[in-house]
Write a protein that holds these residues in place. Structure first.
Motif, short mmCIF file in Angstrom:
data_model
loop_
_atom_site.label_atom_id
_atom_site.label_comp_id
_atom_site.label_asym_id
_atom_site.label_seq_id
_atom_site.Cartn_x
_atom_site.Cartn_y
_atom_site.Cartn_z
N GLU A 218 45.79 28.98 50.09
CA GLU A 218 45.59 28.45 48.74
C GLU A 218 44.18 28.72 48.24
OE1 GLU A 218 48.16 24.63 47.89
OE2 GLU A 218 47.28 24.46 49.89
N GLU A 219 43.20 28.60 49.17
CA GLU A 219 41.81 28.88 48.79
C GLU A 219 41.64 30.35 48.42
OE1 GLU A 219 42.80 27.28 51.40
OE2 GLU A 219 41.89 25.27 51.29
N LYS A 220 42.33 31.22 49.15
CA LYS A 220 42.24 32.66 48.87
C LYS A 220 42.83 32.98 47.50
CE LYS A 220 42.65 35.20 52.39
NZ LYS A 220 43.17 35.87 53.59
N VAL A 221 43.95 32.34 47.18
CA VAL A 221 44.58 32.57 45.88
C VAL A 221 43.68 32.04 44.76
CG1 VAL A 221 46.53 31.94 44.40
CG2 VAL A 221 46.92 32.56 46.79
N GLN A 222 43.07 30.88 44.99
CA GLN A 222 42.15 30.32 43.99
C GLN A 222 40.96 31.24 43.79
OE1 GLN A 222 42.65 27.54 42.03
NE2 GLN A 222 40.89 28.45 40.98
N GLU A 223 40.52 31.88 44.87
CA GLU A 223 39.41 32.83 44.76
C GLU A 223 39.83 34.03 43.92
OE1 GLU A 223 36.24 35.14 47.74
OE2 GLU A 223 37.74 33.77 48.56
N CYS A 224 41.08 34.44 44.05
CA CYS A 224 41.60 35.53 43.23
C CYS A 224 41.58 35.13 41.75
CB CYS A 224 43.04 35.87 43.63
SG CYS A 224 43.23 36.73 45.21
N VAL A 225 42.02 33.91 41.47
CA VAL A 225 42.06 33.41 40.10
C VAL A 225 40.64 33.35 39.52
CG1 VAL A 225 42.56 31.41 38.64
CG2 VAL A 225 44.17 32.09 40.44
N ASP A 226 39.71 32.82 40.32
CA ASP A 226 38.32 32.71 39.85
C ASP A 226 37.71 34.09 39.61
OD1 ASP A 226 38.56 29.99 40.11
OD2 ASP A 226 37.56 29.88 42.06
N LYS A 227 38.04 35.02 40.49
CA LYS A 227 37.51 36.38 40.36
C LYS A 227 38.05 37.04 39.09
CE LYS A 227 35.04 39.42 42.81
NZ LYS A 227 33.66 39.15 43.28
N THR B 247 45.55 38.63 50.51
CA THR B 247 44.33 39.25 51.03
C THR B 247 44.03 40.57 50.32
OG1 THR B 247 44.67 38.24 53.20
CG2 THR B 247 43.20 40.14 53.11
N ASP B 248 45.07 41.40 50.17
CA ASP B 248 44.88 42.70 49.51
C ASP B 248 44.60 42.53 48.01
OD1 ASP B 248 45.32 43.87 51.92
OD2 ASP B 248 47.30 44.66 51.46
N PHE B 249 45.21 41.52 47.41
CA PHE B 249 44.96 41.24 45.99
C PHE B 249 43.48 40.89 45.79
CE2 PHE B 249 45.38 39.82 41.78
CZ PHE B 249 46.68 40.02 41.32
N LEU B 250 42.98 40.02 46.65
CA LEU B 250 41.57 39.64 46.56
C LEU B 250 40.68 40.84 46.83
CD1 LEU B 250 39.40 37.50 46.23
CD2 LEU B 250 39.68 36.91 48.65
N GLY B 251 41.07 41.66 47.80
CA GLY B 251 40.29 42.85 48.12
C GLY B 251 40.18 43.80 46.93
N ALA B 252 41.28 43.95 46.19
CA ALA B 252 41.28 44.83 45.02
C ALA B 252 40.36 44.28 43.93
CB ALA B 252 42.69 44.98 44.48
N LEU B 253 40.37 42.96 43.74
CA LEU B 253 39.50 42.33 42.73
C LEU B 253 38.02 42.47 43.12
CD1 LEU B 253 41.58 39.09 42.08
CD2 LEU B 253 41.00 40.81 40.35
N VAL B 254 37.75 42.31 44.40
CA VAL B 254 36.37 42.44 44.88
C VAL B 254 35.89 43.88 44.72
CG1 VAL B 254 34.89 42.34 46.91
CG2 VAL B 254 36.51 40.50 46.47
N ALA B 255 36.76 44.82 45.08
CA ALA B 255 36.40 46.23 44.99
C ALA B 255 36.14 46.66 43.55
CB ALA B 255 37.50 47.10 45.60
N ALA B 256 36.92 46.13 42.62
CA ALA B 256 36.75 46.48 41.20
C ALA B 256 35.44 45.94 40.65
CB ALA B 256 37.92 45.95 40.39
N SER B 257 35.09 44.74 41.10
CA SER B 257 33.83 44.10 40.71
C SER B 257 33.58 44.19 39.20
CB SER B 257 32.66 44.74 41.48
OG SER B 257 31.48 43.99 41.30
N ILE B 258 34.61 43.87 38.43
CA ILE B 258 34.52 43.99 36.97
C ILE B 258 33.45 43.07 36.39
CG2 ILE B 258 35.78 43.63 34.80
CD1 ILE B 258 38.31 44.48 36.27
#
Length: 243
Positions: free
Chosen positions: A22-31, A165-176
């Motif tokens: 859940e924390e990882k998903v929330q991190e995706c949302v925040d990102k 995990t991969d969703f978060l990784g893609a958001l981090v890599a994009a670093s929009i």
């Protein structure tokens, strides 16, 4: 046969999948929200490019919404899956194993007891052993069925965790959220492509696992048939002595 160690492994895998999910998903949302706010801040400068950027952001948002919905549903079913694993082992530990120990042997009768009474006793012992075998086999079938359902649930959860995990990784890599005005359109394009690919891949895998889960559930009819195929006549345990 389902051993306790297998249940421990499955429970551990399930717990690991849930830990921090859940924390990882929330991190995706925040990102994602941070990326959107950054783009909005530069919307005036980006001008006509926003006509291209907005649809790509919608694609990422849709993928994220699917992930959030899947995780919420999975979290709600965490305890029931653990219960399946526990109950599977109870059928082995509390039913199958004790019943196996009740099996009778008549070897000693060959030396100490002969005649009609001995033969009658042997006949009743044979019926009792058949009844024990019936219970043992049915307990094993129920245990295996429950464990199959649990395994598919664990497989589903592990796949969902890898997706997050991969969703978060893609958001981090994009670093929009840190991209320059010139970089924003390209970063959004790359992110949308990456998210689209991984969502499609994981959803296909999750759907396949869900299908196998449903197939396992459909076997409940076979299970009922097994349980009603009585070896115990008239639902009464064979008695050696009737008084």
């Amino acid at each position: 046969m389902i051993h306790m160690s297998e249940a421990d492994i499955l429970t551990s895998q399930l717990d690991q999948a849930f830990n921090g999910l859940e924390e990882k998903v929330q991190e995706c949302v925040d990102k994602f929200n941070a990326a959107v706010h950054h783009i909005v801040d530069w919307a005036f400068v980006l001008g006509p490019a926003m006509l291209y950027i907005n649809p790509r952001l919608d694609e990422v948002r849709e993928g994220l919404e699917k992930l959030v919905k899947l995780v919420r549903t999975a979290v709600e079913h965490h305890l029931p899956v653990v219960s399946l694993i526990v109950q599977s082992n109870k059928w082995v530990a509390d039913v199958k194993a004790p019943m196996n120990k009740l099996t009778h042997s008549t070897e000693h009768l060959l030396y100490y007891w002969e005649g009609k009474a001995s033969e009658a006793y042997k006949d009743k012992v044979g019926q009792q052993n058949e009844a024990i075998a019936f219970i043992v086999n049915r307990a094993d079938a129920v245990s295996a069925w429950l464990m199959d359902i649990a395994k598919y649930n664990v497989e589903y959860m592990c796949g969902l965790t890898r997706m997050a995990t991969d969703f978060l990784g893609a958001l981090v890599a994009a670093s929009i959220e840190a991209a320059t005005v010139v970089e924003i359109p390209f970063a959004v394009q790359n992110l949308a492509g990456a998210i689209g690919t991984l969502v499609t891949q994981y959803l296909n895998n999750l759907v396949d696992t869900a299908k196998r889960f449903v197939e396992a559930l459909s076997k409940v009819r076979d299970l009922k048939s097994v349980m009603t195929d009585r070896a115990i006549v008239d639902d009464r345990w064979p008695q050696a002595v009737i008084g």
